[in-house]
Design a protein around this motif. Structure first.
Motif, PDB file in Angstrom:
ATOM      1  N   GLY A 234       1.230  -1.082  -0.032  1.00  0.00           N
ATOM      2  CA  GLY A 234       0.257   0.172   0.408  1.00  0.00           C
ATOM      3  C   GLY A 234       0.988   1.459   0.410  1.00  0.00           C
ATOM      4  O   GLY A 234       1.979   1.136  -0.594  1.00  0.00           O
ATOM      5  N   ALA A 235       0.254   1.911   0.356  1.00  0.00           N
ATOM      6  CA  ALA A 235       0.468   3.695   0.755  1.00  0.00           C
ATOM      7  C   ALA A 235      -0.261   5.035   1.120  1.00  0.00           C
ATOM      8  O   ALA A 235      -0.797   4.363   1.830  1.00  0.00           O
ATOM      9  CB  ALA A 235       0.332   4.445  -1.020  1.00  0.00           C
ATOM     10  N   TRP A 236       1.412   5.264   2.019  1.00  0.00           N
ATOM     11  CA  TRP A 236       1.030   6.359   3.123  1.00  0.00           C
ATOM     12  C   TRP A 236       1.215   7.120   3.262  1.00  0.00           C
ATOM     13  O   TRP A 236       2.643   7.623   2.615  1.00  0.00           O
ATOM     14  CB  TRP A 236       1.144   5.416   4.674  1.00  0.00           C
ATOM     15  N   LEU A 274       9.173  10.253  10.596  1.00  0.00           N
ATOM     16  CA  LEU A 274       9.130  11.817  11.017  1.00  0.00           C
ATOM     17  C   LEU A 274       9.096  11.752  11.995  1.00  0.00           C
ATOM     18  O   LEU A 274       9.690  12.808  11.672  1.00  0.00           O
ATOM     19  CB  LEU A 274       6.769  11.883  10.355  1.00  0.00           C
ATOM     20  N   ALA A 275       9.017  11.316  13.354  1.00  0.00           N
ATOM     21  CA  ALA A 275       8.749  11.769  14.505  1.00  0.00           C
ATOM     22  C   ALA A 275      10.301  11.822  14.120  1.00  0.00           C
ATOM     23  O   ALA A 275      10.992  13.209  14.671  1.00  0.00           O
ATOM     24  CB  ALA A 275       8.615  11.215  15.424  1.00  0.00           C
ATOM     25  N   VAL A 299       2.427  13.452  14.865  1.00  0.00           N
ATOM     26  CA  VAL A 299       2.637  12.779  13.351  1.00  0.00           C
ATOM     27  C   VAL A 299       1.351  12.379  13.400  1.00  0.00           C
ATOM     28  O   VAL A 299       0.337  12.018  13.888  1.00  0.00           O
ATOM     29  CB  VAL A 299       3.611  11.520  14.245  1.00  0.00           C
ATOM     30  N   THR A 300       0.881  12.439  11.535  1.00  0.00           N
ATOM     31  CA  THR A 300      -0.473  12.128  11.256  1.00  0.00           C
ATOM     32  C   THR A 300       0.060  11.468  10.555  1.00  0.00           C
ATOM     33  O   THR A 300       0.438  11.468   9.207  1.00  0.00           O
ATOM     34  CB  THR A 300      -1.593  13.456  10.801  1.00  0.00           C
ATOM     35  N   VAL A 301      -0.328   9.944  10.058  1.00  0.00           N
ATOM     36  CA  VAL A 301       0.265   9.093   9.053  1.00  0.00           C
ATOM     37  C   VAL A 301      -1.343   8.675   8.214  1.00  0.00           C
ATOM     38  O   VAL A 301      -2.050   8.478   8.737  1.00  0.00           O
ATOM     39  CB  VAL A 301       0.694   7.749   9.147  1.00  0.00           C
TER      40      VAL A 301
END
Length: 313
Positions: A234-236, A274-275, A299-301
């Motif tokens: 998948g992709a995030w 990201l963090a 962080v938002t994913v």
């Protein structure tokens, strides 16, 4: 254990200025010296996170000795390949006008030194205790663009997974060897596909092209706009806003360390990347974040990709 290899390491000297006067005498308010090079920074960030790591480095001259000593003081295992040339010294100047960098070319490695570097990795770091080998940074003079491809092929045969963070011809040549993850930034990804990337959708399409050419996953760093992970599963897309950027030197390397430390796949690893990157840009020079510096709540994913989002110039 996560092993890093940095074919062109450096000593990184950072000067902090209240103002930068071109052509004049500038006095620093502070300065620091850090071991540098992309793979070196990954090892530093992994050590700060409590993950065992070994840095494989070709080192030469006084600056090479100092680099090794600085790493050993930080508790980082070092596997050294001696070279005749002097390890380079890079200079960063941080001022209100922005970040100014001067990167030296580094030594030219001989054919024998190149072979010795490959031999050390093949002999000592392809066993079952090596979870990842992170191949990072530009290639020094004397190493052909296919050098990383040869390394990836040899290490894959030993069972370790490969993370590749390089650009240009070296990245393109290595794709056919099927690295498990590549980590280009936006400019590097645009160069690889030969076109401008203006939106998240453009980045998604470009990452898909790299996957078709052999990359298992593409972890695309988009600076302040976030990161995009594209894989078979998948992709995030994720973001981690920060209030103030002090220095982005080594932030991408900290992100890769966070990604690998969290398993190297999936949304949880992206969140960790990201963090770590967000924490790194809030630290001086090329300092690497510790767990206390991280802010996972920021962080938002999401798997709902904002494909039409326009990226910041």
């Amino acid at each position: 254990m996560i092993v890093t290899i940095t074919p062109n390491p450096s000593l990184d000297r950072t000067y902090q200025l209240d103002a930068l006067e071109l052509g004049g005498v500038n006095r620093a308010t502070s300065d620091r010296v850090d071991p540098g090079g992309k793979g070196v920074n990954v090892s530093r960030a992994l050590t700060a996170a409590g993950v065992r790591t070994t840095a494989v480095l070709p080192l030469g001259g006084f600056s090479g000795l100092l680099l090794s000593d600085l790493l050993l003081r930080q508790g980082i295992e070092v596997a050294t390949v001696p070279v005749r040339g002097e390890t380079r010294i890079n200079v960063s100047v941080v001022s209100p006008e922005g970040l100014t960098k001067v990167n030296a070319a580094g030594p030219e490695l001989s054919e024998a030194e190149s072979a010795a570097l490959l031999a050390v990795v093949r002999r000592d770091f392809t066993g079952p205790d090596v979870q990842w080998l992170a191949c990072c940074g530009s290639l020094p003079r004397g190493l052909a663009p296919e050098w990383y491809a040869e390394l990836v092929g040899q290490v894959h045969s030993g069972g370790a997974r490969i993370a590749l963070d390089t650009s240009g011809p070296a990245l393109l040549a290595a794709l056919a060897a099927r690295p498990d993850v590549v980590k280009p930034n936006r400019d590097e990804l645009a160069e690889a596909v030969g076109r401008r990337l203006a939106t998240v959708g453009d980045v998604f399409d470009a990452a898909g092209e790299l996957r078709k050419r052999g990359a298992g996953q593409v972890l695309a760093s988009l600076g302040g706009d976030g990161m995009l992970l594209v894989a078979e599963e998948g992709a995030w897309f994720g973001t981690a806003p920060v209030a103030e950027v002090r220095s982005d030197v080594g932030a991408g390397d900290a992100s890769l360390a966070g990604f690998l430390a969290a398993g190297g796949s999936g949304p949880e690893a992206l969140a960790s990347a990201l963090a770590h990157g967000a924490a790194a840009v809030q630290l001086p020079g090329s300092a690497m974040p510790t767990p206390a510096d991280l802010d996972p709540a920021a962080v938002t994913v999401t798997a709902d990709l904002p494909l039409d989002r326009v990226l910041t110039d």
